[in-house]
Design a protein around this motif. Structure first.
Motif, PDB file in Angstrom:
ATOM      1  N   LEU A   1      40.670  34.991 -20.421  1.00 17.17           N
ATOM      2  CA  LEU A   1      39.291  34.565 -20.684  1.00 17.17           C
ATOM      3  C   LEU A   1      38.626  35.565 -21.620  1.00 17.17           C
ATOM      4  N   VAL A   2      38.877  36.847 -21.367  1.00 13.26           N
ATOM      5  CA  VAL A   2      38.375  37.890 -22.264  1.00 13.26           C
ATOM      6  C   VAL A   2      39.566  38.685 -22.768  1.00 13.26           C
ATOM      7  N   ALA A   3      39.616  38.866 -24.103  1.00 11.92           N
ATOM      8  CA  ALA A   3      40.653  39.709 -24.688  1.00 11.92           C
ATOM      9  C   ALA A   3      39.950  40.838 -25.442  1.00 11.92           C
ATOM     10  N   ILE A   4      40.211  42.060 -25.006  1.00 10.54           N
ATOM     11  CA  ILE A   4      39.589  43.231 -25.637  1.00 10.54           C
ATOM     12  C   ILE A   4      40.691  43.965 -26.377  1.00 10.54           C
ATOM     13  N   ARG A   5      40.506  44.168 -27.676  1.00  6.23           N
ATOM     14  CA  ARG A   5      41.567  44.761 -28.482  1.00  6.23           C
ATOM     15  C   ARG A   5      41.060  45.960 -29.278  1.00  6.23           C
ATOM     16  N   SER A   6      41.567  47.126 -28.968  1.00  7.69           N
ATOM     17  CA  SER A   6      41.300  48.368 -29.722  1.00  7.69           C
ATOM     18  C   SER A   6      39.816  48.588 -29.972  1.00  7.69           C
ATOM     19  N   VAL A   7      39.021  48.455 -28.917  1.00  4.77           N
ATOM     20  CA  VAL A   7      37.575  48.573 -29.089  1.00  4.77           C
ATOM     21  C   VAL A   7      37.130  50.028 -28.976  1.00  4.77           C
ATOM     22  N   SER A   8      36.346  50.464 -29.980  1.00  4.70           N
ATOM     23  CA  SER A   8      35.742  51.794 -29.938  1.00  4.70           C
ATOM     24  C   SER A   8      34.244  51.662 -30.125  1.00  4.70           C
ATOM     25  N   LYS A   9      33.523  52.588 -29.525  1.00  2.74           N
ATOM     26  CA  LYS A   9      32.061  52.563 -29.614  1.00  2.74           C
ATOM     27  C   LYS A   9      31.522  53.977 -29.446  1.00  2.74           C
TER      28      LYS A   9
ATOM     29  N   GLU B   1      27.198  61.292 -31.718  1.00  2.00           N
ATOM     30  CA  GLU B   1      28.420  62.097 -31.656  1.00  2.00           C
ATOM     31  C   GLU B   1      29.306  61.670 -30.493  1.00  2.00           C
ATOM     32  N   PHE B   2      28.687  61.084 -29.470  1.00  2.00           N
ATOM     33  CA  PHE B   2      29.400  60.795 -28.228  1.00  2.00           C
ATOM     34  C   PHE B   2      30.217  59.520 -28.340  1.00  2.00           C
ATOM     35  N   GLN B   3      31.533  59.650 -28.143  1.00  2.00           N
ATOM     36  CA  GLN B   3      32.388  58.472 -28.205  1.00  2.00           C
ATOM     37  C   GLN B   3      32.520  57.873 -26.806  1.00  2.00           C
ATOM     38  N   ALA B   4      31.845  56.730 -26.623  1.00  2.00           N
ATOM     39  CA  ALA B   4      31.773  56.128 -25.287  1.00  2.00           C
ATOM     40  C   ALA B   4      33.028  55.322 -24.966  1.00  2.00           C
ATOM     41  N   LEU B   5      33.614  54.683 -25.982  1.00  2.25           N
ATOM     42  CA  LEU B   5      34.835  53.908 -25.786  1.00  2.25           C
ATOM     43  C   LEU B   5      35.851  54.313 -26.848  1.00  2.25           C
ATOM     44  N   LYS B   6      37.095  54.585 -26.391  1.00  4.40           N
ATOM     45  CA  LYS B   6      38.134  55.007 -27.337  1.00  4.40           C
ATOM     46  C   LYS B   6      39.282  54.023 -27.284  1.00  4.40           C
ATOM     47  N   ASN B   7      39.338  53.130 -28.266  1.00  2.00           N
ATOM     48  CA  ASN B   7      40.518  52.301 -28.445  1.00  2.00           C
ATOM     49  C   ASN B   7      40.915  51.562 -27.155  1.00  2.00           C
ATOM     50  N   VAL B   8      39.958  50.858 -26.563  1.00  4.33           N
ATOM     51  CA  VAL B   8      40.201  50.188 -25.291  1.00  4.33           C
ATOM     52  C   VAL B   8      40.817  48.806 -25.526  1.00  4.33           C
ATOM     53  N   THR B   9      41.897  48.506 -24.839  1.00  2.00           N
ATOM     54  CA  THR B   9      42.545  47.199 -24.914  1.00  2.00           C
ATOM     55  C   THR B   9      42.751  46.681 -23.487  1.00  2.00           C
ATOM     56  N   LEU B  10      42.324  45.418 -23.247  1.00  2.00           N
ATOM     57  CA  LEU B  10      42.332  44.904 -21.880  1.00  2.00           C
ATOM     58  C   LEU B  10      42.244  43.382 -21.921  1.00  2.00           C
ATOM     59  N   ASP B  11      42.887  42.712 -20.973  1.00  2.01           N
ATOM     60  CA  ASP B  11      42.736  41.266 -20.814  1.00  2.01           C
ATOM     61  C   ASP B  11      42.130  40.969 -19.446  1.00  2.01           C
ATOM     62  N   ILE B  12      41.274  39.950 -19.399  1.00  2.02           N
ATOM     63  CA  ILE B  12      40.800  39.455 -18.100  1.00  2.02           C
ATOM     64  C   ILE B  12      41.170  37.990 -18.025  1.00  2.02           C
ATOM     65  N   ARG B  13      41.922  37.628 -16.997  1.00  3.96           N
ATOM     66  CA  ARG B  13      42.377  36.251 -16.878  1.00  3.96           C
ATOM     67  C   ARG B  13      41.337  35.410 -16.133  1.00  3.96           C
ATOM     68  N   PRO B  14      41.330  34.103 -16.365  1.00  2.00           N
ATOM     69  CA  PRO B  14      40.365  33.242 -15.677  1.00  2.00           C
ATOM     70  C   PRO B  14      40.531  33.354 -14.164  1.00  2.00           C
ATOM     71  N   GLY B  15      39.429  33.492 -13.445  1.00  2.00           N
ATOM     72  CA  GLY B  15      39.470  33.562 -11.996  1.00  2.00           C
ATOM     73  C   GLY B  15      39.751  34.940 -11.446  1.00  2.00           C
ATOM     74  N   GLU B  16      39.993  35.880 -12.342  1.00  2.00           N
ATOM     75  CA  GLU B  16      40.340  37.225 -11.885  1.00  2.00           C
ATOM     76  C   GLU B  16      39.088  38.009 -11.491  1.00  2.00           C
ATOM     77  N   VAL B  17      39.209  38.846 -10.464  1.00  6.15           N
ATOM     78  CA  VAL B  17      38.135  39.775 -10.105  1.00  6.15           C
ATOM     79  C   VAL B  17      38.628  41.178 -10.430  1.00  6.15           C
ATOM     80  N   MET B  18      37.957  41.818 -11.400  1.00  7.89           N
ATOM     81  CA  MET B  18      38.386  43.128 -11.861  1.00  7.89           C
ATOM     82  C   MET B  18      37.304  44.153 -11.527  1.00  7.89           C
ATOM     83  N   CYS B  19      37.716  45.249 -10.891  1.00  6.92           N
ATOM     84  CA  CYS B  19      36.761  46.326 -10.632  1.00  6.92           C
ATOM     85  C   CYS B  19      37.051  47.487 -11.570  1.00  6.92           C
ATOM     86  N   LEU B  20      35.985  47.962 -12.219  1.00 13.11           N
ATOM     87  CA  LEU B  20      36.102  49.119 -13.102  1.00 13.11           C
ATOM     88  C   LEU B  20      35.554  50.315 -12.349  1.00 13.11           C
TER      89      LEU B  20
END
Lengths: 285, 254
Positions: free
Chosen positions: B5-13, B17-36
């Motif tokens: 449902l969500v595809a995250i590919r090499s995301v940086s933000k 100066e502060f790098q909050a996200l470094k090259n994040v890659t992740l998939d979330i499938r439909p119906g999935e419950v993901m805890c960060l």
């Protein structure tokens, strides 16, 4: 577990004893002094060169009543224009667009930076700069015919008010938590809809007391329009004393009317505040 | 394998100066419950905000339901979408905030109906009926006409969940939904979230409630310093972490 230790001796039971009233000697003395000073002032005015019968006779004369109506009409219309401009300019000022931002800041700078009476005179004498005004090819008219004292006063007072109101509105919008913008965005609202539906209604609560202040200022600022022949209260009072030389009496008449109008406005402001306090704890109780 | 449902590919933000996200890659499938999970400043909240486009990413890409978020590819370059288009994309996600962010000048019911009425332009009768049903689902039928200031923190957060559900999102994002609550009010909010999870809603939950993660999450993702350190089944990540940093974090939290 240990039991609770026995209570210590030497602390008598004070329940049932009343707390005596403190005598406020200083309050009584100062009140007596102030009443004496007020009595002196009243006596001075009563025995001074004021014909009080003129005051009561001119208080409800037709020209004065017309003057107060014109004052109120102008104050309400100019304030409405001022609030409209104030909201628009405040939104421009907070927009990410640098052009809008600069235009808004320039407007505030110019109209706050020059005296109101000067702006009124400029609007009234616009015909000296532009003898005819209009849309080329569609419509045109002589500026002297268009720029009546009414229109000049409305534009002068309203546009000047807008500059001040924009800062009041901006302060109100900044007082709303950033989370409110985010929550509005999260349910798909754009910037303008979020402002109109979510941010401005909450800003109003903060903004009404200073706006009430501004409106009371506006009621009195309309008296400046007397210099461009707008027939408001002070202008009409002046016209009467030019004829009968009862200067102080007519100034007192005008002053009493201004006081009355402002006194009526204060409870109206409280009603408005209650309307926009929806959902705050003070109302919920 | 099902399409994510969500595809995250090499995301940086970065924020300055502060790098909050470094090259994040992740998939979330439909119906999935993901805890960060992860320490504050580890980038988990930023990741949620990027999915909901409350923050714009610097590089990489996020696809939601097959649609690239925030930008359009044209002539070999990326062009930012207009505010209107971003608003339309946001409708597919619902967001629940740490500090609830209910609209204080609107009642619980009005908070829920605001989006469907004003943004989606749906019929008032239908929206109202759905809102009443949503309030019942979060256990607040009696509070429809209460203002947020008249509700407890737990009740406010349950209204906020109902508000997010009213937009019929494909994905619900929870940003530390119980962190601002008094301890005795945490349970009622978690109960509503568990019920949602059972109903098949796709959820991404930033949380410090490891008990909730263990019980409900299909997958737990541990983040540190803007990167994903470890992910897997809740019992694996929380019970037998492979990475030293995960172990250090878990022993500090429990």
């Amino acid at each position: 577990m240990k039991s609770v230790p026995a209570l210590a001796e030497g602390f008598p039971d004070l329940s049932g004893m009343r707390i005596a009233r403190k005598p406020h000697w200083f309050r009584w003395i100062s009140a007596a002094l102030i009443i004496a000073v007020l009595a002196l002032i009243v006596r001075a005015f009563a025995s001074g060169q004021i014909e009080w019968s003129y005051v009561s006779r001119f208080l409800t004369v037709k020209v004065i009543l017309e003057g107060i109506v014109n004052t109120m009409v102008m104050a309400v219309l100019a304030m409405a224009l001022g609030i409209f401009l104030g909201v628009v300019v405040a939104i421009m000022r907070l927009s990410p667009n640098p052009v809008l931002k600069t235009v808004a800041a320039g407007y505030t700078w110019f109209f706050r930076g020059t005296p109101l009476i000067l702006q009124l005179l400029l609007w009234f004498n616009l015909a000296l700069v532009f003898p005819t005004i209009g849309i080329p090819g569609l419509w045109s008219a002589r500026a002297v015919d268009v720029m009546t004292p009414f229109l000049a006063a409305l534009l002068g007072l309203g546009i000047n008010q807008g500059a001040y109101t924009s800062e009041v509105m901006r302060a109100g919008m900044l007082s709303v938590d950033i989370g409110q913008y985010e929550a509005a965005q999260a349910i798909g609202m754009g910037r303008l809809r979020a402002l109109r539906r979510i941010v401005l209604p909450q800003a109003m609560r903060v903004v009404i007391p200073p706006l009430g202040n501004e409106f009371i200022g506006m009621v009195k600022a309309t008296s400046l329009a007397s210099v461009i022949q707008y027939p408001e209260l002070l202008h009409n009072a002046e016209n009467i004393y030019y004829a009968n030389s009862r200067v102080i009496e007519l100034l007192i008449v005008a002053g009493l009317w201004y006081l009355l109008v402002v006194s009526v406005l204060t409870p109206l402001q409280m009603l408005l505040e209650r309307r926009f306090a929806r959902g705050t704890l003070r109302l919920a109780r | 394998m099902t399409k994510p449902l969500v595809a995250i590919r090499s995301v940086s933000k970065s924020f300055g100066e502060f790098q909050a996200l470094k090259n994040v890659t992740l998939d979330i499938r439909p119906g999935e419950v993901m805890c960060l999970i992860g320490a504050s400043g580890s980038g988990k909240t930023t990741l949620l905000r990027c999915i909901n486009q409350l923050a714009a990413i610097d590089s990489g890409g996020i696809w939601l339901d097959g649609e690239l978020l925030g930008v359009r590819e044209q002539g070999g370059r990326l062009h930012r979408l207009t505010e209107r288009e971003i608003g339309r994309q946001r409708l597919k996600t619902g967001m629940v905030f740490q500090r609830f962010n209910l609209f204080p000048h609107k009642t619980a019911l009005e908070n829920i109906t605001e989006g469907p009425l004003q943004v989606q332009g749906r019929k008032p009768d239908e929206v109202r009926a759905e809102a009443i049903e949503l309030l019942r689902r979060v256990g607040l039928s009696a509070k429809a006409d209460s203002y947020p200031a008249q509700l407890s923190g737990g009740q406010q957060q349950r209204v906020a969940i109902a508000r997010a559900l009213a937009m019929k999102p494909m994905l619900l994002l929870f940003d530390e939904p119980t962190s601002a609550l008094d301890p005795e009010l945490v349970g009622e909010v978690l109960a509503v979230m568990k019920e949602l999870a059972r109903s098949g809603m796709t959820m991404m939950v930033v949380t410090h409630e490891l008990g909730f993660a263990r019980e409900v999450a299909d997958r737990v993702v541990y983040m540190d310093q803007g990167a994903i350190v470890e992910q897997g089944r809740a019992s694996d990540v929380l019970g037998a972490p492979r990475e030293e940093r995960t172990r250090a974090f878990l022993s500090a939290v429990i």
